[in-house]
Design an enzyme around this catalytic site. Structure first.
Site, PDB file in Angstrom:
ATOM      1  N   GLU A   1      68.234 122.175 -15.031  1.00  0.00           N
ATOM      2  CA  GLU A   1      67.541 121.386 -16.039  1.00  0.00           C
ATOM      3  C   GLU A   1      68.490 120.341 -16.622  1.00  0.00           C
ATOM      4  O   GLU A   1      69.678 120.283 -16.290  1.00  0.00           O
ATOM      5  CB  GLU A   1      67.028 122.301 -17.154  1.00  0.00           C
ATOM      6  CG  GLU A   1      66.001 123.330 -16.689  1.00  0.00           C
ATOM      7  CD  GLU A   1      65.616 124.289 -17.801  1.00  0.00           C
ATOM      8  OE1 GLU A   1      66.282 124.265 -18.866  1.00  0.00           O
ATOM      9  OE2 GLU A   1      64.654 125.051 -17.610  1.00  0.00           O
ATOM     10  N   HIS A   2      67.946 119.508 -17.510  1.00  0.00           N
ATOM     11  CA  HIS A   2      68.772 118.524 -18.198  1.00  0.00           C
ATOM     12  C   HIS A   2      69.670 119.221 -19.219  1.00  0.00           C
ATOM     13  O   HIS A   2      69.304 120.246 -19.801  1.00  0.00           O
ATOM     14  CB  HIS A   2      67.894 117.493 -18.915  1.00  0.00           C
ATOM     15  CG  HIS A   2      67.141 116.598 -17.982  1.00  0.00           C
ATOM     16  ND1 HIS A   2      67.757 115.633 -17.224  1.00  0.00           N
ATOM     17  CD2 HIS A   2      65.816 116.521 -17.684  1.00  0.00           C
ATOM     18  CE1 HIS A   2      66.849 114.990 -16.502  1.00  0.00           C
ATOM     19  NE2 HIS A   2      65.671 115.514 -16.754  1.00  0.00           N
ATOM     20  N   ALA A   3      70.847 118.660 -19.436  1.00  0.00           N
ATOM     21  CA  ALA A   3      71.750 119.188 -20.463  1.00  0.00           C
ATOM     22  C   ALA A   3      71.090 119.070 -21.831  1.00  0.00           C
ATOM     23  O   ALA A   3      70.351 118.114 -22.101  1.00  0.00           O
ATOM     24  CB  ALA A   3      73.062 118.414 -20.446  1.00  0.00           C
TER      25      ALA A   3
END
Length: 571
Positions: free
Chosen positions: A211-213
């Site tokens: 996933e995105h940070a």
């Protein structure tokens, strides 16, 4: 429970494990303390945050808690408010615990009458990475099956041809058409990006690493969008040169750049209305909008400053830097944009936030910057676009309790323009240097230098660096590191696909040649059959991986169909 890979008992001590979601567990707290206790928690992902109140614990309570990030738990003898700040200094910390929790596990916390805490594992968690290993095995098996089928088909076709023509007399063949020269590795790279984007947007199995940070840092999903922008930049010099060679007037080329930019922006705004077009809170910016803005600026500048018939110098030193020299006016503009961005990001005094704040707001820095998400970046976007017209659910909201923030907002376009221009620099190397060794050498040097400078700006750490790597704000270190990675990755693909011919880029190359079709189609049909489906609670990584993989595979199949029909669409 779901799939046999993450199989566990459906019930344990009257706890229904089927109610747990992905990365969730039960925490059973039993207290023999003379008075009620108040439970607070702090996730490791929440940098410089206070403990947050969960609830009052009287005798016993079962909590359904997330195991996505390691978490510390603290028990106070009184309620110190939503966050354990100044008031917590007057309260007694009864005990601290930090259980190592995993998915579908059950954990007991026992507090005796003296305030001593003991943590035990009542039910062992499952291994969440086994489903991913099985998923990779399935993908490899599918690829091997398709490859074997193609080989068998080719063998059968050759055998039939020999049977029909036993003497080996060849029919008179028409001279083959000379195909338009195309950098197959670049299409493959673009295809990699669009396939990964579909996979990530489909959930990527629910794995946090994919996933995105949350705020600072660089995760798998964070590199896809900047690579896409960079690739767009690589194509600009080649496109402009081919038009100038055909004597297309610069005015017409500029009008075409404007048309494509407006079209991208308009499609992006339209995609933001998939769930309904409510104009008072319509999100204005987005992924395609940023493509449009960056292409307008970078493409327009390159058309204006591009000279027809530049001749490479014969001097070795001059030739070595010629690819930079031809872009010198554009480099000057980019340096101005970078200077303006840094001056505003660090020098603009944001009301209630001060200067130079780059954090996520909310609980960050012990809630001192509660309404300051993104510092100057967020402030400028809110002033220009207004709060109702930016993205309402940033990645930092769930962890930090942050407010609305647009990761594709207006201010971040400045460094996105620079990212596209770095792609232009790569394209200029292609045009100036015809030898593959010279190209690979320069791409590798550019990649190493950019990555090192980006790492130095963030001081080679996730938090507290001078300019942290941050996709949400599209920070300078983020641009440099992701662009450096793109240079190196293209160099590797170029050797494998175009130079050595070890791999022809399939099936990624098919997706790369119709990337805009796949992106728009995926956005429009994402929630529909046959692309998306759900069965039961969808509470295991394996079943989510199957859904994400199916969605991605279907779009790759569509790309292959378009390729075989010789149908290619671009804006």
């Amino acid at each position: 429970m779901g799939s046999w890979v993450e199989q566990t008992v459906p019930e344990f001590r009257n706890l229904d494990l089927r109610r747990l979601g992905v990365d969730e567990a039960y925490l059973n707290v039993t207290s023999h303390f003379p008075t009620s206790l108040w439970l607070y928690s702090l996730s490791d992902e929440c940098h410089r945050c206070p403990y947050s109140r969960i609830q009052e614990i009287r005798r016993s309570h079962v909590l359904r808690t997330s195991t996505k990030f390691p978490t510390s738990w603290r028990f106070y003898d009184r309620d110190v408010g939503p966050y354990a700040l100044q008031a917590a200094q007057e309260a007694r910390i009864v005990c601290d615990v930090r259980p190592e929790m995993g998915e579908f596990g059950v954990y007991d916390v026992l507090i005796d009458n003296a305030g001593k805490c003991d943590v035990t594992t009542a039910l062992e968690p499952v291994n969440i990475y086994l489903p991913f290993v099985l998923f990779i095995i399935i993908i490899i098996a599918l690829v091997a099956t398709v490859r074997a089928t193609n080989i068998a088909r080719s063998w059968y076709k050759r055998r039939r041809e020999l049977q029909n023509n036993p003497d080996g007399v060849q029919e008179e063949e028409k001279p083959p058409e000379v195909p338009k020269k195309r950098l197959r590795s670049l299409d493959t790279f673009r295809g990699l990006c669009i396939v990964l984007m579909v996979f990530v947007n489909s959930g990527a199995g629910g794995y946090k690493a994919l996933e995105h940070a949350t705020w600072n840092g660089l995760h798998f999903a964070d590199v896809i969008f900047p690579w896409f922008l960079w690739i767009m930049g690589v194509c600009i010099p080649m496109s402009v040169k081919s038009q100038l060679v055909r004597s297309v007037p610069k005015k017409d080329i500029l009008l075409n750049v404007l048309r494509r930019s407006v079209t991208l922006f308009a499609i992006g705004v339209s995609l933001n209305t998939i769930w309904g077009a409510q104009l008072e809170n319509l999100r204005i910016f987005g992924v395609l909008q940023r493509f449009g803005v960056a292409y307008l600026v970078v493409g327009g500048l390159h058309v204006i400053f591009r000279k027809v018939g530049n001749i490479s110098p014969q001097n070795a030193l001059s030739r070595a830097v010629f690819d930079i020299r031809v872009l010198l006016p554009e480099w000057c503009v980019m340096l101005v944009l970078i200077t303006v961005h840094l001056a505003l990001a660090f020098g603009l005094s944001v009301p209630g936030c001060g200067r130079g704040y780059l954090g996520p707001g909310g609980m960050h820095e012990m809630t001192h910057y509660n309404h300051c998400i993104g510092g100057a970046t967020g402030y400028i976007d809110r002033k220009i676009l207004t709060l109702d017209h930016i993205y309402q659910h940033p990645t930092a909201k769930q962890v930090y309790g942050s407010e609305a923030f647009d990761p594709e907002g207006f201010f971040g376009c400045l460094l996105s323009i620079f990212q596209v221009f770095l792609g232009v620099q790569c394209g200029a190397i292609l045009l100036v240097h015809s030898d593959w060794r010279a190209r690979v050498k320069r791409w590798s040097v550019w990649g190493a230098v950019l990555a090192f400078v980006g790492g130095a700006l963030c001081e080679f750490r996730k938090e507290d660096g001078l300019i942290p790597i941050n996709k949400n704000m599209w920070s300078l270190s983020f641009v440099l590191v992701t662009s450096g990675m793109a240079f190196v990755l293209l160099a590797i693909m170029y050797i494998i696909v175009d130079v050595r011919g070890v791999w022809r880029g399939a099936p990624l190359v098919y997706a790369g040649m119709n990337a805009i079709v796949i992106y728009i189609g995926h956005q429009v049909f994402h929630r529909m059959l046959p692309w998306h489906w759900s069965i039961g609670p969808m509470n295991t990584h394996f079943v989510r991986l199957l859904e994400s993989g199916w969605n991605t595979m279907l779009w790759v199949g569509i790309a292959y169909y378009l390729y075989k029909r010789n149908l290619f669409y671009s804006i």
